[in-house]
Structures are given as structure tokens and as C-alpha cells.
Scaffold this motif. Structure first.
Motif, mmCIF file in Angstrom:
data_model
loop_
_atom_site.group_PDB
_atom_site.id
_atom_site.type_symbol
_atom_site.label_atom_id
_atom_site.label_comp_id
_atom_site.label_asym_id
_atom_site.label_seq_id
_atom_site.Cartn_x
_atom_site.Cartn_y
_atom_site.Cartn_z
ATOM 1 N N ASP A 182 -22.306 12.632 -31.609
ATOM 2 C CA ASP A 182 -21.556 12.712 -30.385
ATOM 3 C C ASP A 182 -21.414 11.707 -29.404
ATOM 4 O OD1 ASP A 182 -23.576 13.747 -28.880
ATOM 5 O OD2 ASP A 182 -23.214 15.870 -29.320
ATOM 6 N N GLU A 183 -20.886 11.769 -28.197
ATOM 7 C CA GLU A 183 -21.082 10.911 -26.965
ATOM 8 C C GLU A 183 -22.504 10.733 -26.676
ATOM 9 O OE1 GLU A 183 -18.526 8.687 -26.166
ATOM 10 O OE2 GLU A 183 -17.464 9.411 -28.164
ATOM 11 N N ARG A 184 -22.961 11.826 -26.509
ATOM 12 C CA ARG A 184 -24.546 11.825 -25.989
ATOM 13 C C ARG A 184 -25.540 11.040 -26.954
ATOM 14 N NH1 ARG A 184 -29.154 15.067 -26.642
ATOM 15 N NH2 ARG A 184 -27.869 16.063 -28.327
ATOM 16 N N VAL A 185 -25.387 11.408 -28.237
ATOM 17 C CA VAL A 185 -26.095 10.999 -29.278
ATOM 18 C C VAL A 185 -25.769 9.349 -29.316
ATOM 19 C CG1 VAL A 185 -26.534 10.812 -31.743
ATOM 20 C CG2 VAL A 185 -26.517 12.873 -30.525
ATOM 21 N N LYS A 186 -24.792 9.026 -29.216
ATOM 22 C CA LYS A 186 -24.124 7.626 -29.457
ATOM 23 C C LYS A 186 -24.901 6.787 -27.997
ATOM 24 C CE LYS A 186 -20.142 4.488 -29.261
ATOM 25 N NZ LYS A 186 -18.640 4.241 -29.025
ATOM 26 N N ALA A 187 -24.747 7.453 -27.032
ATOM 27 C CA ALA A 187 -25.137 6.841 -25.876
ATOM 28 C C ALA A 187 -26.473 6.369 -26.071
ATOM 29 C CB ALA A 187 -24.809 7.683 -24.648
ATOM 30 N N ILE A 188 -27.523 7.354 -26.291
ATOM 31 C CA ILE A 188 -28.834 7.268 -26.482
ATOM 32 C C ILE A 188 -29.214 6.230 -27.493
ATOM 33 C CG2 ILE A 188 -31.040 8.488 -27.286
ATOM 34 C CD1 ILE A 188 -30.057 11.004 -25.550
ATOM 35 N N ALA A 189 -28.511 6.454 -28.645
ATOM 36 C CA ALA A 189 -28.670 5.293 -29.780
ATOM 37 C C ALA A 189 -28.389 3.905 -29.260
ATOM 38 C CB ALA A 189 -27.662 5.846 -31.059
ATOM 39 N N SER A 190 -27.363 3.868 -28.571
ATOM 40 C CA SER A 190 -26.951 2.479 -27.986
ATOM 41 C C SER A 190 -27.993 1.912 -27.030
ATOM 42 C CB SER A 190 -25.518 2.674 -27.428
ATOM 43 O OG SER A 190 -24.630 3.056 -28.266
ATOM 44 N N SER A 191 -28.897 2.746 -26.495
ATOM 45 C CA SER A 191 -29.612 2.292 -25.418
ATOM 46 C C SER A 191 -30.845 1.667 -26.194
ATOM 47 C CB SER A 191 -30.169 3.654 -24.731
ATOM 48 O OG SER A 191 -31.157 3.997 -25.327
ATOM 49 N N TYR A 192 -31.080 1.805 -27.273
ATOM 50 C CA TYR A 192 -32.151 0.911 -28.161
ATOM 51 C C TYR A 192 -31.666 -0.531 -28.575
ATOM 52 C CZ TYR A 192 -34.737 5.191 -27.639
ATOM 53 O OH TYR A 192 -35.521 6.319 -27.063
ATOM 54 N N ASP A 193 -30.777 -0.904 -27.999
ATOM 55 C CA ASP A 193 -30.338 -2.283 -28.335
ATOM 56 C C ASP A 193 -29.999 -2.772 -29.773
ATOM 57 O OD1 ASP A 193 -30.403 -2.792 -25.515
ATOM 58 O OD2 ASP A 193 -32.394 -3.494 -25.682
ATOM 59 N N PHE A 194 -29.548 -2.052 -30.635
ATOM 60 C CA PHE A 194 -29.187 -2.250 -31.894
ATOM 61 C C PHE A 194 -28.056 -3.143 -31.751
ATOM 62 C CE2 PHE A 194 -31.012 1.926 -32.511
ATOM 63 C CZ PHE A 194 -31.945 1.782 -33.397
ATOM 64 N N GLU A 195 -27.845 -4.026 -32.903
ATOM 65 C CA GLU A 195 -26.682 -5.017 -32.881
ATOM 66 C C GLU A 195 -25.494 -4.580 -33.317
ATOM 67 O OE1 GLU A 195 -27.660 -8.652 -35.047
ATOM 68 O OE2 GLU A 195 -29.652 -8.684 -34.377
ATOM 69 N N ALA A 196 -25.770 -3.074 -34.244
ATOM 70 C CA ALA A 196 -24.649 -2.404 -34.877
ATOM 71 C C ALA A 196 -25.149 -1.137 -35.136
ATOM 72 C CB ALA A 196 -23.864 -2.934 -35.945
ATOM 73 N N ILE A 197 -24.402 -0.134 -34.948
ATOM 74 C CA ILE A 197 -24.525 1.375 -35.154
ATOM 75 C C ILE A 197 -23.402 1.666 -36.168
ATOM 76 C CG2 ILE A 197 -24.863 3.648 -34.539
ATOM 77 C CD1 ILE A 197 -25.896 2.830 -31.763
ATOM 78 N N ILE A 198 -23.926 2.234 -37.369
ATOM 79 C CA ILE A 198 -22.806 2.829 -38.476
ATOM 80 C C ILE A 198 -22.744 4.202 -38.460
ATOM 81 C CG2 ILE A 198 -22.525 2.106 -40.818
ATOM 82 C CD1 ILE A 198 -23.069 -0.122 -39.093
ATOM 83 N N ASN A 199 -21.684 4.698 -38.652
ATOM 84 C CA ASN A 199 -21.443 6.245 -39.020
ATOM 85 C C ASN A 199 -20.930 6.292 -40.410
ATOM 86 O OD1 ASN A 199 -18.360 5.625 -39.721
ATOM 87 N ND2 ASN A 199 -18.132 5.326 -37.166
ATOM 88 N N GLN A 200 -20.636 7.465 -40.764
ATOM 89 C CA GLN A 200 -19.910 7.715 -41.995
ATOM 90 C C GLN A 200 -18.592 8.245 -41.960
ATOM 91 O OE1 GLN A 200 -23.125 8.904 -44.793
ATOM 92 N NE2 GLN A 200 -21.676 10.257 -45.926
ATOM 93 N N ASN A 201 -17.778 7.842 -41.310
ATOM 94 C CA ASN A 201 -16.570 7.874 -41.143
ATOM 95 C C ASN A 201 -15.521 7.164 -42.067
ATOM 96 O OD1 ASN A 201 -17.227 10.053 -39.428
ATOM 97 N ND2 ASN A 201 -16.670 8.435 -37.802
ATOM 98 N N MET A 202 -14.771 7.601 -43.157
ATOM 99 C CA MET A 202 -13.966 6.801 -43.883
ATOM 100 C C MET A 202 -13.126 5.666 -43.096
ATOM 101 S SD MET A 202 -11.593 8.356 -46.770
ATOM 102 C CE MET A 202 -10.573 9.306 -45.712
ATOM 103 N N GLY A 203 -12.880 4.689 -43.571
ATOM 104 C CA GLY A 203 -11.915 3.719 -42.875
ATOM 105 C C GLY A 203 -12.161 2.343 -43.372
ATOM 106 N N ALA A 204 -12.023 1.384 -42.142
ATOM 107 C CA ALA A 204 -12.240 0.125 -42.433
ATOM 108 C C ALA A 204 -12.492 -0.464 -40.959
ATOM 109 C CB ALA A 204 -11.025 -0.783 -42.939
ATOM 110 N N VAL A 205 -13.234 -1.672 -40.965
ATOM 111 C CA VAL A 205 -13.409 -2.352 -39.772
ATOM 112 C C VAL A 205 -12.673 -3.563 -39.540
ATOM 113 C CG1 VAL A 205 -15.739 -1.294 -39.880
ATOM 114 C CG2 VAL A 205 -15.539 -3.455 -40.740
ATOM 115 N N SER A 206 -12.199 -3.922 -38.430
ATOM 116 C CA SER A 206 -11.685 -5.297 -37.741
ATOM 117 C C SER A 206 -12.364 -5.805 -36.876
ATOM 118 C CB SER A 206 -10.303 -4.801 -37.800
ATOM 119 O OG SER A 206 -10.032 -4.237 -36.322
ATOM 120 N N HIS A 207 -11.805 -6.855 -36.203
ATOM 121 C CA HIS A 207 -12.380 -7.739 -34.985
ATOM 122 C C HIS A 207 -12.301 -6.728 -33.875
ATOM 123 C CE1 HIS A 207 -8.055 -8.643 -34.675
ATOM 124 N NE2 HIS A 207 -8.382 -8.714 -33.584
ATOM 125 N N GLN A 208 -11.403 -5.594 -33.998
ATOM 126 C CA GLN A 208 -11.227 -4.754 -32.927
ATOM 127 C C GLN A 208 -12.260 -3.653 -32.978
ATOM 128 O OE1 GLN A 208 -6.919 -3.679 -33.355
ATOM 129 N NE2 GLN A 208 -6.480 -4.940 -31.655
#
Length: 315
Positions: A182-208
Motif C-alpha cells: 500500500d502507500e505506506r509500504v511503498k514509502a518505506i520500501a522507497s526509502s532504501y534507495d532501490f533503483e526500481a521496485i516491482i509489483n505483481q500487477n498485470m500490465g506493461a511498462v513504458s517511459h511514463q
């Protein structure tokens, strides 16, 4: 004039180009059919990529394109593995080596540290790391939304310290256990300076795409690759609800999109699909339904473009 026309065609094609991230778990282990991919099916999928002109690239290549806001080739595919099951080392790695396909394996450090028999050892992870990227997948593999801030930070810090100690480097990427956040978990995960964080939501990725919330589809024995590869990234800002409603009553869905459309499709777990109106890029749709699943996905679609929002009930 002809040069300008050709440039516009190329620009239009590139501007809608999206890559696809996929995740595997177990390989050739029929004890767990829901998360297993038989090796013969894995070969079929790899052959599909090869014969249809898809290029399997390292996660790093996609991350760099997004960071630079550069178009991503529509033929790019990224392959990832969650949970460092031993079956990847025993049954899956050989096929990746045979096809020359790079991969990112997300390590559940607690399982390896405790020597759980179903998981690769530190020595086996070192061997795996010669052929692909090793990344972080938590220490205890918890439902992260159920942990308080201190417990969540402890899991990151314990696991990442073990990762660095045994594998000799800092993890560059992270994927959520069970794909739950959720937003709280994402914020804490983001604080560890990962270059990218990956979910498991069906879809695609773009430059946006959001580098701290990259969509990734699961692949199994019965996955339809053609359908999954047809999805495109929908640039959407989910305004409401931000979290699972306290009384389980979903009142309104609000989303902002950049598509010029008057209609979109909305899927809600347990409630199915429905057509909803879009007014000048804004969706304000009254649902007034009680959610029946503790893990609820909201999927918004405009043609083949989709965006997913996940709601996890707080126990």
C-alpha cells in the motif's frame, strides 16, 4: 517532406511502445501447480519469444530507459523469478543459459539463511548470480501491509544486511512478497534507495511508468502469452480509494488518465467488469458495493491499455 513523414511514423510507433515484465516462481515442481512452470512449457514460452522477434533484456535496460524518459522498444521482455526456490537452480537455470536469456532473481533471504530445503543455498545463489541479477525480496517474506513501521524496517534492514554479507553487493531492485503493498509500504520500501521496485500487477511498462511501482505479470503453465504481450501501459493516477475501506464498503473510484476517451472499463475483484464514463480525463464512478475479498484488484482499461490498483485489507 518524405523524411519528416517517416520521422513522424517512427516517433508515433516509439511513443506507444511498451515493454513487458514477467515473473516465475517454481520450475519443474508439480507439487505446487499454481506457482509452477513445467520445463517443457518454459521451453515453449522461450521459443515463442525467439520466433516472434521479442528480445529478452536485463531489467537494468528498462530501468535506464524509464529513468531517462526514453521510449522503450515494444519487443522488449524482462524475465524475473521470485523466491529463489531450489527448483530454479535444479531445473530452470539450464534453459535460461541455453537460450542466453538474462533474468533477475529476487531473494527471500530468511529461507536461505535458515537452510530451508526448498530454497537455493548461498553457494547456489553465487552460481546463479554468474548468469543473472540477484535482487531483494524481503527477509521473512511477510504480508508487509500487516507489519507496523518498525517491524517493516527491521525486515528490510536484516535481509539487506544478509544479502550484502553473503552476496557481496547491495541489492539494486526489490519486489513485494505476494505482490502486496500500500502507500505506506511503498514509502518505506522507497526509502532504501532501490533503483526500481516491482509489483505483481498485470500490465506493461513504458517511459511514463513509476520506477518505484513497475507492473509485472505472472507466467505459469496456462498463461496466454499473446494476450499478456498485447497489453499496454495506461498512465493513470489513482486518486481514491488510496487504501482498503475500513468498513469494506467501496463507495467511489476516482482516477485521472491522459487518454482522450469517453469510456473506460473497470474491473473490481468479486464485482467483475463494467463500462464507466470518462469526462476530460477524470473518472468519478460511484460503486457503493461491499468488497468480498481481502485482496482486491481494481483494473482500469482503455482498449489494450491497462492500469492496476491493489487494495489489501488491514487485519
Amino acid at each position: 517532406m518524405r523524411f519528416l513523414f517517416l520521422w513522424l511514423v517512427v516517433w508515433c510507433v516509439q511513443s506507444v511502445a511498451d515493454a513487458h515484465l514477467f515473473v516465475y516462481h517454481r520450475f519443474g515442481d508439480d507439487r505446487h501447480p499454481s506457482t509452477n512452470i513445467p520445463t517443457e512449457k518454459l521451453r515453449e514460452q522461450f521459443t515463442y519469444f525467439k520466433e516472434r522477434g521479442y528480445k529478452v533484456v536485463p531489467l537494468e535496460d528498462v530501468v535506464q530507459r524509464i529513468h531517462a524518459k526514453e521510449a522503450i522498444p515494444d519487443t522488449w521482455v524482462v524475465l524475473t523469478i521470485d523466491d529463489n526456490y531450489k527448483s530454479f537452480y535444479d531445473n530452470g537455470l539450464a534453459l535460461f543459459k541455453e537460450f542466453g536469456y538474462p533474468f533477475t532473481l529476487f531473494v527471500y533471504t530468511g529461507a536461505t539463511q535458515r537452510g530451508y530445503g526448498d530454497y537455493a543455498t548461498w553457494e547456489q545463489l553465487h552460481e546463479i548470480g554468474k548468469y543473472g541479477e540477484l535482487a531483494f525480496h524481503s527477509h521473512e517474506h511477510p504480508n508487509m501491509t500487516q507489519l507496523d513501521d518498525d517491524a517493516l524496517k527491521k525486515d528490510f534492514e536484516t535481509g539487506m544486511a544478509l544479502f550484502e554479507k553473503h552476496l557481496g553487493k547491495k541489492a539494486r531492485y526489490f519486489s513485494y512478497p505476494y505482490g502486496e503493498y500500500d502507500e505506506r509500504v511503498k514509502a518505506i520500501a522507497s526509502s532504501y534507495d532501490f533503483e526500481a521496485i516491482i509489483n505483481q500487477n498485470m500490465g506493461a511498462v513504458s517511459h511514463q511508468s513509476d520506477l518505484l511501482n513497475l507492473d509485472r505479470s505472472a507466467l505459469g503453465e496456462n498463461s496466454n502469452l499473446g494476450t499478456l504481450l498485447s497489453y499496454r501501459h495506461l498512465n493513470a493516477k489513482w486518486l481514491a480509494p488510496k487504501t482498503y475501506p475500513k468498513d469494506s464498503k467501496l463507495n467511489t473510484v476516482e482516477v485521472e488518465i491522459q487518454e482522450k476517451t469517453k469510456q473506460a472499463g473497470l474491473y473490481i475483484t468479486g464485482l467483475g467488469w463494467q463500462e464507466i464514463p470518462v469526462e476530460e480525463g477524470i473518472i468519478r464512478y460511484t460503486v457503493d458495493q461491499t468488497l468480498t475479498h481481502d485482496r482486491t484488484r481494481l483494473i482500469l482499461s482503455v482498449g489494450k491499455k491497462i492500469s492496476t490498483h491493489i487494495l489489501i485489507k488491514d487485519h
